[in-house]
Design a protein around this motif. Sequence first.
Motif, PDB file in Angstrom:
ATOM      1  N   ALA A 219      15.786  13.691   2.989  1.00  0.00           N
ATOM      2  CA  ALA A 219      15.452  15.117   3.057  1.00  0.00           C
ATOM      3  C   ALA A 219      14.146  15.411   2.320  1.00  0.00           C
ATOM      4  O   ALA A 219      13.346  16.244   2.771  1.00  0.00           O
ATOM      5  N   GLN A 220      13.905  14.734   1.206  1.00  0.00           N
ATOM      6  CA  GLN A 220      12.646  14.922   0.486  1.00  0.00           C
ATOM      7  C   GLN A 220      11.459  14.423   1.310  1.00  0.00           C
ATOM      8  O   GLN A 220      10.444  15.111   1.426  1.00  0.00           O
ATOM      9  N   VAL A 221      11.598  13.222   1.858  1.00  0.00           N
ATOM     10  CA  VAL A 221      10.504  12.654   2.643  1.00  0.00           C
ATOM     11  C   VAL A 221      10.226  13.521   3.868  1.00  0.00           C
ATOM     12  O   VAL A 221       9.077  13.625   4.323  1.00  0.00           O
ATOM     13  N   ALA A 222      11.263  14.165   4.395  1.00  0.00           N
ATOM     14  CA  ALA A 222      11.105  15.019   5.579  1.00  0.00           C
ATOM     15  C   ALA A 222      10.244  16.237   5.300  1.00  0.00           C
ATOM     16  O   ALA A 222       9.834  16.938   6.238  1.00  0.00           O
ATOM     17  N   GLN A 223       9.925  16.500   4.026  1.00  0.00           N
ATOM     18  CA  GLN A 223       9.034  17.609   3.683  1.00  0.00           C
ATOM     19  C   GLN A 223       7.561  17.202   3.727  1.00  0.00           C
ATOM     20  O   GLN A 223       6.676  18.048   3.609  1.00  0.00           O
ATOM     21  N   VAL A 224       7.306  15.903   3.875  1.00  0.00           N
ATOM     22  CA  VAL A 224       5.933  15.418   3.951  1.00  0.00           C
ATOM     23  C   VAL A 224       5.480  15.513   5.406  1.00  0.00           C
ATOM     24  O   VAL A 224       6.098  14.903   6.283  1.00  0.00           O
ATOM     25  N   PRO A 225       4.417  16.268   5.703  1.00  0.00           N
ATOM     26  CA  PRO A 225       4.046  16.514   7.113  1.00  0.00           C
ATOM     27  C   PRO A 225       3.873  15.258   7.954  1.00  0.00           C
ATOM     28  O   PRO A 225       4.310  15.212   9.100  1.00  0.00           O
ATOM     29  N   LEU A 226       3.237  14.208   7.406  1.00  0.00           N
ATOM     30  CA  LEU A 226       2.998  13.005   8.192  1.00  0.00           C
ATOM     31  C   LEU A 226       4.314  12.386   8.649  1.00  0.00           C
ATOM     32  O   LEU A 226       4.445  11.963   9.798  1.00  0.00           O
ATOM     33  N   PHE A 227       5.286  12.325   7.766  1.00  0.00           N
ATOM     34  CA  PHE A 227       6.584  11.737   8.115  1.00  0.00           C
ATOM     35  C   PHE A 227       7.420  12.710   8.934  1.00  0.00           C
ATOM     36  O   PHE A 227       8.122  12.302   9.878  1.00  0.00           O
ATOM     37  N   MET A 258       5.615   6.426  12.647  1.00  0.00           N
ATOM     38  CA  MET A 258       4.509   6.752  11.756  1.00  0.00           C
ATOM     39  C   MET A 258       3.535   5.585  11.657  1.00  0.00           C
ATOM     40  O   MET A 258       2.306   5.773  11.719  1.00  0.00           O
ATOM     41  N   LEU A 259       4.062   4.374  11.517  1.00  0.00           N
ATOM     42  CA  LEU A 259       3.202   3.197  11.456  1.00  0.00           C
ATOM     43  C   LEU A 259       2.379   3.054  12.737  1.00  0.00           C
ATOM     44  O   LEU A 259       1.163   2.796  12.680  1.00  0.00           O
ATOM     45  N   SER A 260       3.033   3.211  13.876  1.00  0.00           N
ATOM     46  CA  SER A 260       2.313   3.078  15.149  1.00  0.00           C
ATOM     47  C   SER A 260       1.206   4.110  15.255  1.00  0.00           C
ATOM     48  O   SER A 260       0.086   3.794  15.676  1.00  0.00           O
ATOM     49  N   ALA A 261       1.504   5.345  14.870  1.00  0.00           N
ATOM     50  CA  ALA A 261       0.497   6.396  14.949  1.00  0.00           C
ATOM     51  C   ALA A 261      -0.700   6.091  14.053  1.00  0.00           C
ATOM     52  O   ALA A 261      -1.859   6.324  14.431  1.00  0.00           O
ATOM     53  N   GLN A 262      -0.444   5.556  12.870  1.00  0.00           N
ATOM     54  CA  GLN A 262      -1.539   5.221  11.964  1.00  0.00           C
ATOM     55  C   GLN A 262      -2.380   4.063  12.512  1.00  0.00           C
ATOM     56  O   GLN A 262      -3.604   4.080  12.409  1.00  0.00           O
ATOM     57  N   VAL A 263      -1.714   3.078  13.094  1.00  0.00           N
ATOM     58  CA  VAL A 263      -2.444   1.956  13.688  1.00  0.00           C
ATOM     59  C   VAL A 263      -3.343   2.450  14.818  1.00  0.00           C
ATOM     60  O   VAL A 263      -4.530   2.106  14.887  1.00  0.00           O
ATOM     61  N   ALA A 305      -1.743  12.924   1.424  1.00  0.00           N
ATOM     62  CA  ALA A 305      -0.609  13.769   1.024  1.00  0.00           C
ATOM     63  C   ALA A 305       0.650  12.925   0.831  1.00  0.00           C
ATOM     64  O   ALA A 305       1.444  13.166  -0.089  1.00  0.00           O
ATOM     65  N   LEU A 306       0.840  11.932   1.692  1.00  0.00           N
ATOM     66  CA  LEU A 306       1.990  11.036   1.539  1.00  0.00           C
ATOM     67  C   LEU A 306       1.880  10.242   0.240  1.00  0.00           C
ATOM     68  O   LEU A 306       2.873  10.074  -0.490  1.00  0.00           O
ATOM     69  N   LYS A 307       0.695   9.758  -0.078  1.00  0.00           N
ATOM     70  CA  LYS A 307       0.500   9.016  -1.319  1.00  0.00           C
ATOM     71  C   LYS A 307       0.800   9.891  -2.535  1.00  0.00           C
ATOM     72  O   LYS A 307       1.410   9.431  -3.503  1.00  0.00           O
ATOM     73  N   ARG A 308       0.383  11.156  -2.485  1.00  0.00           N
ATOM     74  CA  ARG A 308       0.668  12.060  -3.599  1.00  0.00           C
ATOM     75  C   ARG A 308       2.172  12.264  -3.753  1.00  0.00           C
ATOM     76  O   ARG A 308       2.704  12.298  -4.869  1.00  0.00           O
ATOM     77  N   PHE A 309       2.863  12.398  -2.624  1.00  0.00           N
ATOM     78  CA  PHE A 309       4.322  12.564  -2.671  1.00  0.00           C
ATOM     79  C   PHE A 309       4.966  11.342  -3.327  1.00  0.00           C
ATOM     80  O   PHE A 309       5.834  11.482  -4.205  1.00  0.00           O
ATOM     81  N   LEU A 310       4.572  10.147  -2.909  1.00  0.00           N
ATOM     82  CA  LEU A 310       5.173   8.942  -3.468  1.00  0.00           C
ATOM     83  C   LEU A 310       4.846   8.805  -4.951  1.00  0.00           C
ATOM     84  O   LEU A 310       5.701   8.397  -5.746  1.00  0.00           O
ATOM     85  N   PHE A 311       3.646   9.154  -5.330  1.00  0.00           N
ATOM     86  CA  PHE A 311       3.267   9.063  -6.737  1.00  0.00           C
ATOM     87  C   PHE A 311       4.128   9.997  -7.589  1.00  0.00           C
ATOM     88  O   PHE A 311       4.658   9.614  -8.629  1.00  0.00           O
TER      89      PHE A 311
END
Length: 391
Positions: A219-227, A258-263, A305-311
Amino acid sequence: MIQNSELAPYACDPAHSRGRRYPQAAAPTRNAYQRDRDRIVHSTAFRRLVYKTQVFLNHEGDLFRTRLTHSLEVAQLGRSIARTLRLHEDLVEAISLAHDLGHTPFGHAGQDALHRCMQAWGGFEHNLQSLRVVDHLEERYPDYDGLNLTFETREGILKHCSLEHARQLEAQEPGGVGARFLRREQPSLEAQLCNLADEIAYNAHDIDDGVRSGLITLAQVAQVPLFAQFMAQALAEHPQLQAPERQRRLLYEATRRMLSAQVYDVIDATRAALDDAGVASVQEVRAQAAPLVRFSPDMRAQSAALKRFLFQNLYRHPQVVETTGRAQRVVEELFAAYCAHPAQMKPGFAQRALQGDAAARARAVADFIAGMTDRFALREHQRLTGRHWLD
């Protein structure tokens, strides 16, 4: 696999490699970058990565990523992108597999602790240590130290370097792998690709490991737009994934998308950058003001933004901070113990420490500690101090 005749004009070609520090005849069945990859895979330092921390300490769970599995994931992503961009896959794989060989036990916590210990003697940089591993510390051949890798692989391994250390490298090897930091040049596209594949890999697998550990929730990760966008796509196509017992599958499916989209984003953005720059050779790639392997601006912002969330939510989670704090004390106490009593190290390192000045002693100790796995460091700490690391 892309054959040399199919390489893009700006790709590294082993037939035109800048060569090895110690000249060797070509192998009959492998190109120079394949040979580098094989030497890395058979090295002692590579095997140690299986017991080195990525985020979670090795003993905290059997399914969390280690430096070894991370390196394999970087290599997989890198090769996939390299093939599409017509870059040299074997070089990408070699750099990917070697990029973390110099990492300390206990991940970034161990690196930070060792850097503090080494402040009086130039500090500690894990990228520079990876180069030290392949250039000096591996002992496999009768006529030289290290693995004697090609310039292009070594350049990719040294993805970051302080100017002070770059000057030292330049003094030891004029025009070598330190020169580009002094000239403000870019590395090869293959090296640039490994750097970005590293970021893509650890963002994705740290989400997976973080949720598996229970320190962050889906649920937390679902708040990150990329994910969130890929989780929404997965649920729209597979509504059965909403069931509590299928949350693991939902996490995997959203992460895969998400990985595919980034690739695909990297491929498209890099192609556009290459077209805009009009580069037609490796030399022209090096002359660019910025890397050409890149995300689009939107994906770069979302990835940040994802990196900031993980940090904020994983790397700075109180449980992780407590564990890494203990790990740092282990490294600091090991460093102090070996500096005071070098004979407690393995003979080769002990000999270097005892025969050199204070700087040489400290560097020998740092080399010994950096090469440790998590569990060997803990065993050594208990042997030398008589204390369990949780005491």
